[in-house]
Design a protein around this motif. Structure first.
Motif, mmCIF file in Angstrom:
data_model
loop_
_atom_site.group_PDB
_atom_site.id
_atom_site.type_symbol
_atom_site.label_atom_id
_atom_site.label_comp_id
_atom_site.label_asym_id
_atom_site.label_seq_id
_atom_site.Cartn_x
_atom_site.Cartn_y
_atom_site.Cartn_z
ATOM 1 N N LEU A 244 0.822 -1.201 0.000
ATOM 2 C CA LEU A 244 0.000 0.000 0.000
ATOM 3 C C LEU A 244 0.863 1.261 0.000
ATOM 4 C CD1 LEU A 244 -2.969 0.949 0.211
ATOM 5 C CD2 LEU A 244 -2.706 0.925 2.701
ATOM 6 N N VAL A 245 0.458 2.233 -0.822
ATOM 7 C CA VAL A 245 1.042 3.581 -0.811
ATOM 8 C C VAL A 245 -0.078 4.549 -0.478
ATOM 9 C CG1 VAL A 245 2.188 5.369 -2.157
ATOM 10 C CG2 VAL A 245 2.768 2.974 -2.532
ATOM 11 N N VAL A 246 0.106 5.313 0.609
ATOM 12 C CA VAL A 246 -0.940 6.230 1.061
ATOM 13 C C VAL A 246 -0.414 7.655 1.026
ATOM 14 C CG1 VAL A 246 -2.435 6.919 2.966
ATOM 15 C CG2 VAL A 246 -2.021 4.493 2.522
ATOM 16 N N GLU A 247 -1.083 8.482 0.272
ATOM 17 C CA GLU A 247 -0.796 9.919 0.252
ATOM 18 C C GLU A 247 -2.032 10.622 0.769
ATOM 19 O OE1 GLU A 247 0.828 13.332 -2.840
ATOM 20 O OE2 GLU A 247 -0.410 11.710 -3.587
ATOM 21 N N ALA A 248 -1.893 11.261 1.922
ATOM 22 C CA ALA A 248 -3.048 11.903 2.546
ATOM 23 C C ALA A 248 -2.607 13.191 3.214
ATOM 24 C CB ALA A 248 -3.704 10.967 3.565
ATOM 25 N N VAL A 249 -3.545 14.117 3.353
ATOM 26 C CA VAL A 249 -3.226 15.413 3.930
ATOM 27 C C VAL A 249 -2.794 15.234 5.381
ATOM 28 C CG1 VAL A 249 -4.790 16.671 2.421
ATOM 29 C CG2 VAL A 249 -5.641 15.759 4.593
ATOM 30 N N THR A 250 -2.081 16.225 5.895
ATOM 31 C CA THR A 250 -1.601 16.159 7.264
ATOM 32 C C THR A 250 -2.771 16.119 8.239
ATOM 33 O OG1 THR A 250 -1.483 18.579 7.327
ATOM 34 C CG2 THR A 250 0.513 17.392 6.718
ATOM 35 N N GLY A 251 -2.585 15.362 9.328
ATOM 36 C CA GLY A 251 -3.612 15.278 10.361
ATOM 37 C C GLY A 251 -4.803 14.430 9.984
ATOM 38 N N SER A 252 -4.646 13.522 9.009
ATOM 39 C CA SER A 252 -5.778 12.717 8.545
ATOM 40 C C SER A 252 -5.830 11.336 9.175
ATOM 41 C CB SER A 252 -5.738 12.592 7.017
ATOM 42 O OG SER A 252 -4.497 12.030 6.608
ATOM 43 N N GLY A 253 -4.938 11.029 10.111
ATOM 44 C CA GLY A 253 -5.011 9.755 10.812
ATOM 45 C C GLY A 253 -4.204 8.645 10.180
ATOM 46 N N LYS A 254 -3.090 8.981 9.520
ATOM 47 C CA LYS A 254 -2.290 7.954 8.856
ATOM 48 C C LYS A 254 -1.646 7.001 9.865
ATOM 49 C CE LYS A 254 0.186 10.952 6.503
ATOM 50 N NZ LYS A 254 -0.564 12.201 6.727
ATOM 51 N N THR A 255 -1.265 7.515 11.042
ATOM 52 C CA THR A 255 -0.585 6.661 12.021
ATOM 53 C C THR A 255 -1.470 5.497 12.448
ATOM 54 O OG1 THR A 255 0.687 8.548 12.831
ATOM 55 C CG2 THR A 255 0.573 6.624 14.259
ATOM 56 N N LEU A 256 -2.710 5.775 12.793
ATOM 57 C CA LEU A 256 -3.612 4.690 13.195
ATOM 58 C C LEU A 256 -3.937 3.759 12.034
ATOM 59 C CD1 LEU A 256 -6.190 6.334 15.619
ATOM 60 C CD2 LEU A 256 -4.411 4.681 16.149
ATOM 61 N N SER A 257 -3.881 4.272 10.813
ATOM 62 C CA SER A 257 -4.237 3.430 9.669
ATOM 63 C C SER A 257 -3.219 2.332 9.419
ATOM 64 C CB SER A 257 -4.399 4.285 8.406
ATOM 65 O OG SER A 257 -3.164 4.850 8.014
ATOM 66 N N PHE A 258 -1.982 2.465 9.958
ATOM 67 C CA PHE A 258 -1.061 1.330 9.854
ATOM 68 C C PHE A 258 -0.840 0.629 11.195
ATOM 69 C CE2 PHE A 258 1.952 5.033 10.100
ATOM 70 C CZ PHE A 258 2.611 4.718 11.274
ATOM 71 N N LEU A 259 -1.076 1.326 12.321
ATOM 72 C CA LEU A 259 -0.924 0.650 13.610
ATOM 73 C C LEU A 259 -2.054 -0.338 13.865
ATOM 74 C CD1 LEU A 259 0.346 3.421 16.063
ATOM 75 C CD2 LEU A 259 1.648 1.554 15.017
ATOM 76 N N ILE A 260 -3.248 0.015 13.453
ATOM 77 C CA ILE A 260 -4.385 -0.895 13.668
ATOM 78 C C ILE A 260 -4.183 -2.220 12.933
ATOM 79 C CG2 ILE A 260 -6.844 -1.217 13.174
ATOM 80 C CD1 ILE A 260 -7.236 1.728 13.880
ATOM 81 N N PRO A 261 -3.812 -2.236 11.641
ATOM 82 C CA PRO A 261 -3.550 -3.533 10.992
ATOM 83 C C PRO A 261 -2.398 -4.298 11.631
ATOM 84 C CG PRO A 261 -3.891 -1.830 9.345
ATOM 85 C CD PRO A 261 -3.796 -1.135 10.662
ATOM 86 N N ILE A 262 -1.338 -3.592 12.052
ATOM 87 C CA ILE A 262 -0.222 -4.288 12.709
ATOM 88 C C ILE A 262 -0.717 -5.034 13.936
ATOM 89 C CG2 ILE A 262 1.869 -3.899 14.085
ATOM 90 C CD1 ILE A 262 2.701 -1.766 12.134
ATOM 91 N N VAL A 263 -1.508 -4.347 14.769
ATOM 92 C CA VAL A 263 -1.991 -4.949 16.014
ATOM 93 C C VAL A 263 -2.939 -6.108 15.734
ATOM 94 C CG1 VAL A 263 -3.393 -4.521 18.061
ATOM 95 C CG2 VAL A 263 -1.651 -2.864 17.372
ATOM 96 N N THR A 264 -3.899 -5.889 14.869
ATOM 97 C CA THR A 264 -4.899 -6.927 14.635
ATOM 98 C C THR A 264 -4.306 -8.153 13.956
ATOM 99 O OG1 THR A 264 -5.519 -5.793 12.588
ATOM 100 C CG2 THR A 264 -6.814 -5.302 14.554
ATOM 101 N N ARG A 265 -3.409 -7.958 12.999
ATOM 102 C CA ARG A 265 -2.784 -9.105 12.329
ATOM 103 C C ARG A 265 -1.931 -9.899 13.316
ATOM 104 N NH1 ARG A 265 -2.379 -8.807 6.484
ATOM 105 N NH2 ARG A 265 -0.446 -10.006 6.621
ATOM 106 N N MET A 266 -1.264 -9.182 14.204
ATOM 107 C CA MET A 266 -0.382 -9.864 15.148
ATOM 108 C C MET A 266 -1.174 -10.647 16.189
ATOM 109 S SD MET A 266 2.830 -8.191 17.139
ATOM 110 C CE MET A 266 3.256 -7.388 15.608
ATOM 111 N N LEU A 267 -2.259 -10.043 16.679
ATOM 112 C CA LEU A 267 -3.060 -10.732 17.692
ATOM 113 C C LEU A 267 -3.810 -11.926 17.133
ATOM 114 C CD1 LEU A 267 -4.512 -7.721 19.725
ATOM 115 C CD2 LEU A 267 -2.592 -9.206 20.305
ATOM 116 N N SER A 268 -4.013 -11.944 15.826
ATOM 117 C CA SER A 268 -4.690 -13.090 15.212
ATOM 118 C C SER A 268 -3.716 -14.184 14.811
ATOM 119 C CB SER A 268 -5.474 -12.632 13.984
ATOM 120 O OG SER A 268 -4.593 -12.096 13.003
ATOM 121 N N ALA A 269 -2.390 -13.948 14.996
ATOM 122 C CA ALA A 269 -1.394 -14.958 14.651
ATOM 123 C C ALA A 269 -1.426 -16.105 15.658
ATOM 124 C CB ALA A 269 -0.010 -14.329 14.603
ATOM 125 N N GLU A 270 -0.918 -17.255 15.235
ATOM 126 C CA GLU A 270 -0.942 -18.427 16.095
ATOM 127 C C GLU A 270 -0.009 -18.278 17.286
ATOM 128 O OE1 GLU A 270 -0.085 -21.831 13.760
ATOM 129 O OE2 GLU A 270 -1.897 -21.660 12.521
#
Length: 646
Positions: free
Chosen positions: A58-84
């Motif tokens: 994924l390549v994301v270009e978005a204006v400042t203050g649009s929530g980019k940090t959570l948009s990659f932290l949330i998948p990191i957390v959820t993918r990791m917690l669903s791992a075996e």
């Protein structure tokens, strides 16, 4: 080929990928997004999260203050917690790379806040009460102490701890997420204790990806890309995707999906690069009017928190002494030469300050940093790269809050910068109802600046260094035809900086030769002002200066500086005893003669018999030339040397 979508193209949808994991997990994720000031999920998050959850580069270009940090932290957390088996010690599952220590620390803190909503991970992160002068830190239990899946992050930035300490911490904790800057990450990832396996590693995130491909970062980033497994998901996030990012997409990503989240301007155009809540303005003034104009703007707008950007680190060191008394506010300086604890301390003091305050900084805090409630961003100096303009301004007007960014431009060719930005898709408006600044206001400001300079010589030295660094930075500012050093008004600049005399520098020598004969030309200095009488506050330094002046008064050549470098080497050579110098010279000459004999023997050994005869004749000829020359120089030959007979 990268696929593209716009956040305005369709109504944002809830990211079903993480909602399907467990209702409770989805709920605490959305609660945290709401606590950060977002309406549950932003358009960027609603589009980016399902794609990263669905194994897409994924390549994301978005204006400042649009929530980019959570948009990659949330998948990191959820993918990791669903791992075996997410808590396998030493196995890294995800890495987040950021260009600055402050941004990496901010991402780390956001992740800690996110994990506070997840009970198993929150149980791992045990806060301890810090000392009065200590930073807010979290202790983490080792991976083997965990009873269930949890997220164990580690922050890796230079200056916070030594490399061996970070590696020891990694061995003890067994983190599964690494967040850090390129240099420290590349050093830690090369350790044998870090395991990067194809079946375990999941996500690589590059925040402010275009900045990461600057020459300063590129070698470390390339090393990181070589170390992490090729079978991975990669996400690039930035407010400005440049050609450098496009190149990185071709190198490290496969069929990336591109999200370009934009906002509509008042005219209906979809290319606006800044959030609608952020107002971009400019003020065109003379250099001597910048500071009095800034003072009136701050007073009129009653701003509580402002960020002021200057072009150089030396400028920060100088203006931090000038602005507090001039503007009547607290000033907290931050630049790249400060050690990490000092930068973090000043940034924290600025955030916690309950009186009007200014964060004085360079581009080190231009990207990604989320400081709450910034009323105003001021650019006293334009950024060297036009793409950094958006990032600077984006420190205000974040998460839907209203903000303003003001750019100061000098009268003349710099006014074309507004048209240039407009052509790039960034429209600036003239500051509404600018306050009037008279010549007397400007003169009063110059007097106040010089009053601070004459308090101690250290500040005068900083003014000289800051002015030189500003000129050098200005020559590198783009576009060069707009920021042309040949078109500046040197007298106006010198007064605006409060200079007590002109510094010695090649640009002034070439473009402003009047100062060569008069070091205070055009500065309107009082005729009775004696710069030599301005003393250092440091008594040791002042004593050395007085010794220097006394030596000059006696007509002696002052001793060289005791600082390191070529001057120190020359001084040490000169101070050595004459006999030692003679012995050292004899040793060097003997060494050269032995090397020449060895080289000659090697060369002759490779010659044939005929070549040796020719070489002998040549040596004889050279010897005769030298003999004749010596006789001619000694006057033994009346007619001089006439050459050899045939």
């Amino acid at each position: 080929m990268a696929q593209e979508q716009s956040a305005q193209a369709e109504k944002p949808k809830q990211p079903k990928s993480f909602e399907a994991l467990t209702p409770a997990l989805a709920e605490w994720i959305l609660d945290y997004a709401s606590s950060m000031g977002f309406a549950r999920t932003t358009p960027v998050q609603a589009m980016a999260i399902p794609l990263l959850m669905g194994n897409k580069d994924l390549v994301v270009e978005a204006v400042t203050g649009s929530g980019k940090t959570l948009s990659f932290l949330i998948p990191i957390v959820t993918r990791m917690l669903s791992a075996e088996e997410p808590n396998k010690k030493g196995y890294v599952r995800s890495i987040v790379v950021a260009p600055t220590k402050e941004l990496a620390t901010q991402i780390y803190d956001v992740l800690r806040g996110l994990l506070a909503f997840h009970p198993p991970s929150a149980a791992v992160l045990n806060p301890r009460q810090p000392d009065a002068d200590d930073e807010d830190v979290m202790e983490v239990q080792p991976a083997e102490a965990l009873s269930g899946p949890a997220i164990i992050p580690q922050l890796l930035i230079g200056g916070r701890a030594k490399l061996n300490e970070d590696i020891a911490t990694f061995s003890h904790l067994g983190p599964n997420i690494l967040i850090g800057t390129p240099k420290r990450l590349s050093e830690v990832l090369q350790s044998s204790k870090v395991v990067l396996k194809r079946h375990w590693f999941d996500l690589l995130i590059l925040d402010e990806a275009d900045r990461l491909l600057d020459p300063n970062f590129e070698p470390d980033l390339r090393l990181i890309l070589d170390l992490v497994p090729k079978e991975r998901r990669t996400g690039l996030f930035s407010a400005s995707v440049s050609e450098a990012v496009d190149e990185l997409v071709r190198v490290g990503m496969r069929y990336p999906f591109k999200i370009s989240a934009k906002v509509r301007s008042k005219t209906g155009a979809l290319d606006k690069r800044t959030p609608e809540s952020l107002k971009l303005c400019y003020l065109t003034v003379k250099p001597t009017q910048k500071l009095p104009m800034l003072k009136q703007v701050l007073h009129a707008r009653q701003t509580e928190k402002s960020i002021v950007y200057v072009s150089t680190r030396a400028g920060v060191d100088y203006w931090k002494d000038i602005l507090p008394s001039l503007l009547g506010v607290s000033v907290f300086p931050v630049h790249g030469d400060y050690k990490a604890p000092v930068r973090a301390k000043n940034l924290r003091r600025f955030v916690e300050c309950d009186t009007p305050a200014i964060l004085l900084t360079t581009d080190v805090l231009a990207r990604g940093i989320d400081i709450p409630d910034i009323d105003l961003v001021v650019q006293l100096d334009p950024p060297s790269q036009p793409k950094d303009f958006i990032h600077r301004c984006g420190r205000s007007g974040r998460a839907g809050k209203r903000g303003m960014a003001i750019t100061f431009l000098n009268e003349g060719s710099e006014e074309d910068y507004v048209k240039y930005l407009d052509m790039q898709g960034t429209k600036l408006e003239a500051y509404p109802n600018p306050p009037a600044v008279s010549d007397e206001d400007a003169a009063q400001t110059i007097r106040m600046v010089r009053t601070t300079l004459v308090q101690k010589r250290e500040i005068h030295d900083r003014s000289q260094k800051a002015f030189v660094s500003w000129v050098q930075a200005y020559t590198k500012t783009l576009p060069a035809d707009i920021f042309n050093i040949k078109k500046v008004d040197w007298v106006e600049l010198g007064k605006a900086w409060g200079l007590l005399r002109w510094p010695k520098m090649p640009e002034l020598k070439r473009l402003f030769p009047q100062q060569l004969t008069d070091r205070v030309y055009g500065l309107d200095m009082s005729s009775d002002f004696d710069l030599d009488g301005l003393a250092y506050a440091d008594k040791v330094r002042e004593g050395k200066r007085q010794e220097y002046l006394e030596a000059c008064a006696r007509g002696e050549r002052p001793a060289m500086s005791s600082k390191g470098g070529a001057a120190a080497d020359a001084k040490r050579r000169k101070e050595r005893a004459w006999s030692s110098q003679k012995d050292a010279k004899a040793v060097r000459e003997g060494r050269r003669e032995r090397k020449e004999v060895r080289r000659t023997a090697e060369r002759v050994g490779l010659m044939s018999a005929e070549e040796r005869v020719e070489a002998g004749e040549l040596e004889e000829l050279i010897g005769r030339v030298r003999e004749q020359t010596e006789k001619a120089e000694a006057g033994e030959m009346e007619d001089g040397f006439e050459g050899f007979d045939d």
